[in-house]
Design a protein around this motif. Structure first.
Motif, PDB file in Angstrom:
ATOM      1  N   ILE A   3      -3.248   4.061  -4.263  1.00 22.82           N
ATOM      2  CA  ILE A   3      -2.555   3.366  -3.767  1.00 22.82           C
ATOM      3  C   ILE A   3      -2.554   2.178  -5.065  1.00 22.82           C
ATOM      4  CG2 ILE A   3      -1.754   1.343  -3.230  1.00 22.82           C
ATOM      5  CD1 ILE A   3      -2.348   3.381  -0.448  1.00 22.82           C
ATOM      6  N   THR A   4      -1.915   1.934  -5.595  1.00 26.14           N
ATOM      7  CA  THR A   4      -1.828   1.021  -6.672  1.00 26.14           C
ATOM      8  C   THR A   4      -1.036   0.216  -6.275  1.00 26.14           C
ATOM      9  OG1 THR A   4      -0.404   2.341  -7.782  1.00 26.14           O
ATOM     10  CG2 THR A   4      -2.495   3.016  -8.817  1.00 26.14           C
ATOM     11  N   ILE A   5      -0.756  -1.489  -6.734  1.00 23.75           N
ATOM     12  CA  ILE A   5      -0.175  -2.616  -5.962  1.00 23.75           C
ATOM     13  C   ILE A   5      -0.369  -3.310  -7.607  1.00 23.75           C
ATOM     14  CG2 ILE A   5      -0.460  -4.932  -4.997  1.00 23.75           C
ATOM     15  CD1 ILE A   5      -0.276  -2.412  -3.201  1.00 23.75           C
ATOM     16  N   ASP A   6       1.068  -3.628  -8.352  1.00 18.28           N
ATOM     17  CA  ASP A   6       1.503  -4.554  -9.602  1.00 18.28           C
ATOM     18  C   ASP A   6       1.427  -6.135  -8.960  1.00 18.28           C
ATOM     19  OD1 ASP A   6       2.108  -5.864 -11.723  1.00 18.28           O
ATOM     20  OD2 ASP A   6       3.460  -4.435 -11.579  1.00 18.28           O
ATOM     21  N   LEU A   7       0.876  -6.609  -9.468  1.00 17.98           N
ATOM     22  CA  LEU A   7       0.820  -7.997  -9.245  1.00 17.98           C
ATOM     23  C   LEU A   7       1.482  -9.212  -9.820  1.00 17.98           C
ATOM     24  CD1 LEU A   7      -3.336  -8.884  -8.685  1.00 17.98           C
ATOM     25  CD2 LEU A   7      -1.173  -9.034  -6.314  1.00 17.98           C
ATOM     26  N   GLN A   8       1.901  -7.981 -10.640  1.00 14.88           N
ATOM     27  CA  GLN A   8       2.958  -8.717 -11.442  1.00 14.88           C
ATOM     28  C   GLN A   8       4.873  -8.028 -11.287  1.00 14.88           C
ATOM     29  OE1 GLN A   8       1.264 -10.592 -14.108  1.00 14.88           O
ATOM     30  NE2 GLN A   8      -0.334  -9.581 -13.408  1.00 14.88           N
ATOM     31  N   SER A   9       4.799  -7.944 -10.582  1.00 14.07           N
ATOM     32  CA  SER A   9       6.036  -6.906 -10.001  1.00 14.07           C
ATOM     33  C   SER A   9       7.022  -7.902  -9.369  1.00 14.07           C
ATOM     34  CB  SER A   9       5.667  -5.617  -9.134  1.00 14.07           C
ATOM     35  OG  SER A   9       6.867  -4.814  -9.190  1.00 14.07           O
ATOM     36  N   GLU A  10       8.302  -8.130  -9.192  1.00 15.54           N
ATOM     37  CA  GLU A  10       9.062  -8.384  -8.506  1.00 15.54           C
ATOM     38  C   GLU A  10       8.326  -7.985  -7.507  1.00 15.54           C
ATOM     39  OE1 GLU A  10      13.198  -8.966 -11.107  1.00 15.54           O
ATOM     40  OE2 GLU A  10      12.458  -9.654 -12.620  1.00 15.54           O
ATOM     41  N   ILE A  11       8.394  -6.722  -7.054  1.00 19.64           N
ATOM     42  CA  ILE A  11       8.624  -6.214  -5.970  1.00 19.64           C
ATOM     43  C   ILE A  11       7.378  -6.870  -4.581  1.00 19.64           C
ATOM     44  CG2 ILE A  11       8.777  -4.398  -4.590  1.00 19.64           C
ATOM     45  CD1 ILE A  11       9.529  -2.324  -6.638  1.00 19.64           C
ATOM     46  N   PRO A  12       7.801  -7.526  -3.594  1.00 14.80           N
ATOM     47  CA  PRO A  12       6.813  -7.549  -3.176  1.00 14.80           C
ATOM     48  C   PRO A  12       5.801  -6.671  -2.201  1.00 14.80           C
ATOM     49  CG  PRO A  12       8.773  -8.001  -1.630  1.00 14.80           C
ATOM     50  CD  PRO A  12       9.235  -7.235  -2.532  1.00 14.80           C
TER      51      PRO A  12
END
Lengths: 131, 131
Positions: A3-12
């Motif tokens: 699982i990868t999380i993008d802290l820069q993304s606009e998606i919560p």
DNA sequence: TATCTGTTATATTAGTAATATAACAGATAG
DNA sequence: CTATCTGTTATATTACTAATATAACAGATA
């Protein structure tokens, strides 16, 4: 499961996590009855807050993907297809409408739109076979 | 063109307005070169703030649907199909993926999903003919 | 008995949505 | 020219959501 999380993304964050978990359930990577990582473990792995993970699990539970089990924690549900109600189909239509209207404005033909959807569908079907 | 705003909805007002205007452009109800109502007039008609309408127009402008004209105000653009770039197709795919994954989980067959999309597409095509 | 689990609670920070109000300059009709 | 409409810009405020930090509690487990 990766699982990868993008802290820069606009998606919560909780939505990023949610869509990836649902995809895991769809492809069978997260099989029926299999327990998910605990809040604390997953939040530590991803570097996000525990309550953000809990929020995701809560929504998945409410939508019928998970059940909370006293001993195992969050467990993947079976019998998901029973959830395809008329109400769901109606909501799906309302959600898809804006995307189709936009595609139509941009000159995308019905066939091309259908092809994109079929490709996404087949991606999941293939994933389901390789278990 | 009839526009309705639901103040109780979870969907932001500017998005409700935006999708309805795009639909109007798609069906040809708002024709190329036709000016939209002014901020003040539309906001007064709908009973919402002027800046909320402006926000909608700003986004439609940025997405190529509108051009601001010194005398006419906001005018519907032609040549929208030129905006169907590879980037757009990629973004559309990413946006559709979660809906398809969810439908797949709920046991909806590819054919049924395609049928829903086709129906929405044909709604727009019919609207386009009756001009 | 520790330790892990899910749950609940409180408080805080940051961003977005929406509003109210006001002022300014360009275009236009009388 | 004047009054009025237009889009634009600015400031301030309210409400809600997303995300965090921190802490405490009870059930399950090794």
């Amino acid at each position: 499961m990766l699982i990868t999380i993008d802290l820069q993304s606009e998606i919560p964050l909780y939505l990023q996590l949610k869509t990836q978990l649902i995809k895991g359930i769809a492809t069978g990577e997260l099989a029926e009855g299999e327990p998910l990582p605990s809040f604390r473990q997953l939040s530590a792995d991803l570097g996000i807050n525990m309550l953000t993970v809990k929020k995701t699990y809560d929504q998945l539970k409410q939508e019928g993907y998970l059940t909370m089990h006293r001993q195992k924690g969050a467990v993947v549900n079976g019998q998901l297809h029973a959830r395809m109600t008329d109400q769901y189909v109606l909501t799906l239509k309302q959600q898809l409408a804006p995307f189709i209207t936009e595609a139509f404005c941009y000159g995308m033909k019905k066939a091309q739109f259908t092809a994109i959807c079929n490709a996404l569908y087949e991606e999941l079907e293939e994933g389901k076979e390789n278990d």
